[in-house]
Scaffold this motif. Structure first.
Motif, PDB file in Angstrom:
ATOM      1  N   ARG A 139       0.719  -1.296   0.079  1.00  0.00           N
ATOM      2  CA  ARG A 139       0.081   0.023   0.085  1.00  0.00           C
ATOM      3  C   ARG A 139       0.982   1.297   0.016  1.00  0.00           C
ATOM      4  O   ARG A 139       0.552   2.346  -0.475  1.00  0.00           O
ATOM      5  N   ASP A 140       1.991   1.312   0.823  1.00  0.00           N
ATOM      6  CA  ASP A 140       2.918   2.439   0.804  1.00  0.00           C
ATOM      7  C   ASP A 140       3.602   2.706  -0.756  1.00  0.00           C
ATOM      8  O   ASP A 140       3.401   3.497  -1.027  1.00  0.00           O
ATOM      9  N   GLY A 141       3.852   1.511  -1.162  1.00  0.00           N
ATOM     10  CA  GLY A 141       4.473   1.708  -2.539  1.00  0.00           C
ATOM     11  C   GLY A 141       3.412   2.103  -3.758  1.00  0.00           C
ATOM     12  O   GLY A 141       3.753   2.967  -4.667  1.00  0.00           O
ATOM     13  N   ALA A 142       2.383   1.441  -3.441  1.00  0.00           N
ATOM     14  CA  ALA A 142       1.296   2.088  -4.397  1.00  0.00           C
ATOM     15  C   ALA A 142       1.011   3.634  -4.079  1.00  0.00           C
ATOM     16  O   ALA A 142       0.899   4.374  -5.317  1.00  0.00           O
ATOM     17  N   LYS A 143       1.225   4.030  -2.926  1.00  0.00           N
ATOM     18  CA  LYS A 143       0.979   5.656  -2.580  1.00  0.00           C
ATOM     19  C   LYS A 143       2.213   6.246  -3.167  1.00  0.00           C
ATOM     20  O   LYS A 143       1.881   7.440  -3.602  1.00  0.00           O
ATOM     21  N   GLU A 144       3.372   6.045  -2.872  1.00  0.00           N
ATOM     22  CA  GLU A 144       4.535   6.452  -3.354  1.00  0.00           C
ATOM     23  C   GLU A 144       4.440   6.451  -5.019  1.00  0.00           C
ATOM     24  O   GLU A 144       5.396   7.330  -5.114  1.00  0.00           O
ATOM     25  N   SER A 145       3.898   5.561  -5.629  1.00  0.00           N
ATOM     26  CA  SER A 145       4.298   5.533  -6.956  1.00  0.00           C
ATOM     27  C   SER A 145       3.292   6.848  -7.475  1.00  0.00           C
ATOM     28  O   SER A 145       3.674   7.251  -8.628  1.00  0.00           O
ATOM     29  N   ALA A 146       2.540   7.185  -6.695  1.00  0.00           N
ATOM     30  CA  ALA A 146       1.676   8.592  -7.158  1.00  0.00           C
ATOM     31  C   ALA A 146       0.917   8.145  -8.230  1.00  0.00           C
ATOM     32  O   ALA A 146       0.284   9.159  -9.219  1.00  0.00           O
ATOM     33  N   LEU A 147       0.367   6.861  -8.371  1.00  0.00           N
ATOM     34  CA  LEU A 147      -0.633   6.561  -9.506  1.00  0.00           C
ATOM     35  C   LEU A 147      -1.809   7.317  -9.423  1.00  0.00           C
ATOM     36  O   LEU A 147      -2.388   7.786 -10.389  1.00  0.00           O
ATOM     37  N   GLY A 148      -2.346   7.269  -8.026  1.00  0.00           N
ATOM     38  CA  GLY A 148      -3.635   7.941  -7.779  1.00  0.00           C
ATOM     39  C   GLY A 148      -3.432   9.451  -8.195  1.00  0.00           C
ATOM     40  O   GLY A 148      -4.481  10.026  -8.517  1.00  0.00           O
ATOM     41  N   ARG A 149      -2.463   9.978  -7.844  1.00  0.00           N
ATOM     42  CA  ARG A 149      -2.141  11.624  -8.004  1.00  0.00           C
ATOM     43  C   ARG A 149      -1.972  12.022  -9.080  1.00  0.00           C
ATOM     44  O   ARG A 149      -2.161  13.096  -9.735  1.00  0.00           O
ATOM     45  N   ARG A 150      -0.801  11.049 -10.128  1.00  0.00           N
ATOM     46  CA  ARG A 150      -0.743  11.613 -11.487  1.00  0.00           C
ATOM     47  C   ARG A 150      -1.498  10.814 -12.432  1.00  0.00           C
ATOM     48  O   ARG A 150      -1.270   9.634 -12.950  1.00  0.00           O
ATOM     49  N   LYS A 151      -2.506  11.336 -12.399  1.00  0.00           N
ATOM     50  CA  LYS A 151      -3.858  10.876 -13.214  1.00  0.00           C
ATOM     51  C   LYS A 151      -3.335  10.922 -14.756  1.00  0.00           C
ATOM     52  O   LYS A 151      -3.787  10.081 -15.635  1.00  0.00           O
ATOM     53  N   LEU A 152      -2.766  11.785 -15.302  1.00  0.00           N
ATOM     54  CA  LEU A 152      -2.278  11.972 -16.622  1.00  0.00           C
ATOM     55  C   LEU A 152      -1.400  10.733 -16.841  1.00  0.00           C
ATOM     56  O   LEU A 152      -1.628  10.032 -17.976  1.00  0.00           O
ATOM     57  N   ILE A 153      -0.334  10.385 -16.060  1.00  0.00           N
ATOM     58  CA  ILE A 153       0.390   9.022 -16.332  1.00  0.00           C
ATOM     59  C   ILE A 153      -0.508   7.823 -16.363  1.00  0.00           C
ATOM     60  O   ILE A 153      -0.450   6.868 -17.274  1.00  0.00           O
ATOM     61  N   ARG A 154      -1.402   7.831 -15.217  1.00  0.00           N
ATOM     62  CA  ARG A 154      -2.310   6.577 -15.092  1.00  0.00           C
ATOM     63  C   ARG A 154      -3.215   6.450 -16.250  1.00  0.00           C
ATOM     64  O   ARG A 154      -3.084   5.325 -16.801  1.00  0.00           O
ATOM     65  N   ASN A 155      -3.787   7.784 -16.670  1.00  0.00           N
ATOM     66  CA  ASN A 155      -4.699   7.310 -17.924  1.00  0.00           C
ATOM     67  C   ASN A 155      -4.187   7.020 -19.116  1.00  0.00           C
ATOM     68  O   ASN A 155      -4.706   6.365 -19.806  1.00  0.00           O
ATOM     69  N   THR A 156      -2.842   7.637 -19.677  1.00  0.00           N
ATOM     70  CA  THR A 156      -2.241   7.250 -20.789  1.00  0.00           C
ATOM     71  C   THR A 156      -1.669   5.875 -20.549  1.00  0.00           C
ATOM     72  O   THR A 156      -1.573   5.155 -21.473  1.00  0.00           O
ATOM     73  N   MET A 157      -1.041   5.618 -19.617  1.00  0.00           N
ATOM     74  CA  MET A 157      -0.596   4.147 -19.301  1.00  0.00           C
ATOM     75  C   MET A 157      -1.684   3.100 -19.575  1.00  0.00           C
ATOM     76  O   MET A 157      -1.323   2.244 -20.441  1.00  0.00           O
ATOM     77  N   PHE A 158      -2.791   3.446 -18.849  1.00  0.00           N
ATOM     78  CA  PHE A 158      -3.844   2.417 -19.078  1.00  0.00           C
ATOM     79  C   PHE A 158      -4.370   2.627 -20.599  1.00  0.00           C
ATOM     80  O   PHE A 158      -4.699   1.433 -21.061  1.00  0.00           O
ATOM     81  N   GLY A 159      -4.161   3.596 -21.305  1.00  0.00           N
ATOM     82  CA  GLY A 159      -4.582   3.515 -22.422  1.00  0.00           C
ATOM     83  C   GLY A 159      -3.667   2.753 -23.474  1.00  0.00           C
ATOM     84  O   GLY A 159      -4.024   2.041 -24.324  1.00  0.00           O
TER      85      GLY A 159
END
Length: 352
Positions: free
Chosen positions: A150-170
């Motif tokens: 959970r800490d790693g997921a939080k530190e990856s900033a996947l939730g906070r960096r939505k631009l990265i998250r969305n383009t990666m999923f795409g």
């Protein structure tokens, strides 16, 4: 630097601090453990503008991956399979293969490069030392692992960096479409192509050695001659594809020695025309025994009786050699009466 060169004050530091801590050297462990170096912050850790630039870079790479996947699909649908282009210094290559390779490679590279750049610039890079533990994890260890996750997921900033998250999923969602499109390479379905050759009514039998039309007098009893249809040129683009189905074996047998009535009717004065393509795996047949009228495939020794409608008498071939019905035209040359009555070559799923 050897252990003797390490200052005594460093050797006396007890392990405790996570960074820079060392263990005291003794007789049992003569080498001091230097521990982890002091953590150095990256520019992205202290400058949000730099972090934003890295975020945009990662998003750009994932976006390029998506565009490359779309280009892969477009190239597969648009570029003709027979088109060739010149690429220095390789030479002439298939335009379709070149386009598919470049776009697929770019798509994969951008996904990998984006993930690496994300990990190196935005994910947490704090060094953590952990003691080894037994293979069987205790409940508290499992709880710690889940907490670390959970800490790693939080530190990856996947939730906070939505631009990265969305383009990666795409990018990850589009990339598998490349594999789906490659399934089209298994087709299109041949339809009735495998059932037909270029032989047709009136097509002359041309000697493949002399490239001259055959007359009945050209075929001696006990001889084996190879023929192809008139009009087929070895310089044609699709010559190899056609000759793989059109090649004939021409033999002449005394009419009284022909066992099958249909074979005799389809011959001309004992001249028989059979497909040269073995019905096992498609090897060209060329070994003829004139006393028994048997032909042998050199690949897997399938043996056929040409005096008995090309029947299989030995080997793995599944069915007889197809016979081409022939006659003599008005000009005195041997010619086909029609195409083969059955598919030539190995069996396939539509054969019936």
């Amino acid at each position: 630097m050897s252990s003797q060169e390490i200052p005594e004050e460093n050797l006396s530091i007890e392990q405790g601090d996570a960074h820079g801590a060392v263990k005291v050297a003794d007789e049992k462990n003569p080498f001091a453990d230097p521990g982890l170096p002091p953590h150095e912050h990256r520019i992205q850790d202290i400058d949000e503008r730099a972090a934003k630039r890295s975020e945009r870079t990662v998003a750009l790479l994932f976006t390029v991956s998506m565009l490359a996947t779309v280009a892969f699909i477009a190239a597969y649908l648009v570029i003709d399979v027979d088109r060739a282009i010149y690429v220095w210094p390789i030479g002439h290559i298939s335009a379709l293969n070149f386009a598919l390779g470049m776009t697929l490679g770019l798509s994969l590279f951008c996904i990998g490069a984006g993930a690496v750049h994300w990990a190196r610039t935005l994910m947490s890079d704090v060094e953590i030392a952990d003691e080894r533990h037994a293979i069987e994890a205790a409940p508290e260890v499992k709880a710690k692992v889940m907490a670390d996750f959970r800490d790693g997921a939080k530190e990856s900033a996947l939730g906070r960096r939505k631009l990265i998250r969305n383009t990666m999923f795409g990018a990850l969602a589009l990339f598998p479409l490349s594999g789906v499109m490659l399934l089209g390479g298994l087709g299109p379905a041949p339809g009735t192509k495998l059932r037909h050759t270029t032989w047709a009514k009136g097509k002359k039998l041309v000697n493949m050695n002399t490239m001259e039309p055959l007359r009945p007098a050209d075929v001696a009893v006990g001889s084996l001659t190879f023929a192809m249809p008139d009009g087929l040129d070895e310089h044609d683009h699709d010559f190899q594809k056609n000759i793989a189905k059109d090649a004939l074996m021409i033999v002449r047998i005394q009419p009284d020695d022909i066992k099958d009535k249909t074979s005799l009717e389809w011959s001309h004065e004992g001249i028989l025309a059979y497909s040269k393509i073995c019905t096992h795996v498609g090897c060209p047949i060329s070994l003829y025994e004139q006393q028994t009228h048997h032909v042998l495939c050199p690949c897997h020794q399938s043996t056929f009786d040409l005096a008995d409608r090309g029947r299989v008498i030995f080997g793995p071939a599944g069915h007889a050699l197809p016979q081409l019905r022939i006659t003599v035209g008005e000009d005195g040359y041997l010619e086909a009466v029609s195409d083969f009555e059955e598919p030539v070559g190995p069996a396939f799923w539509e054969r019936g």
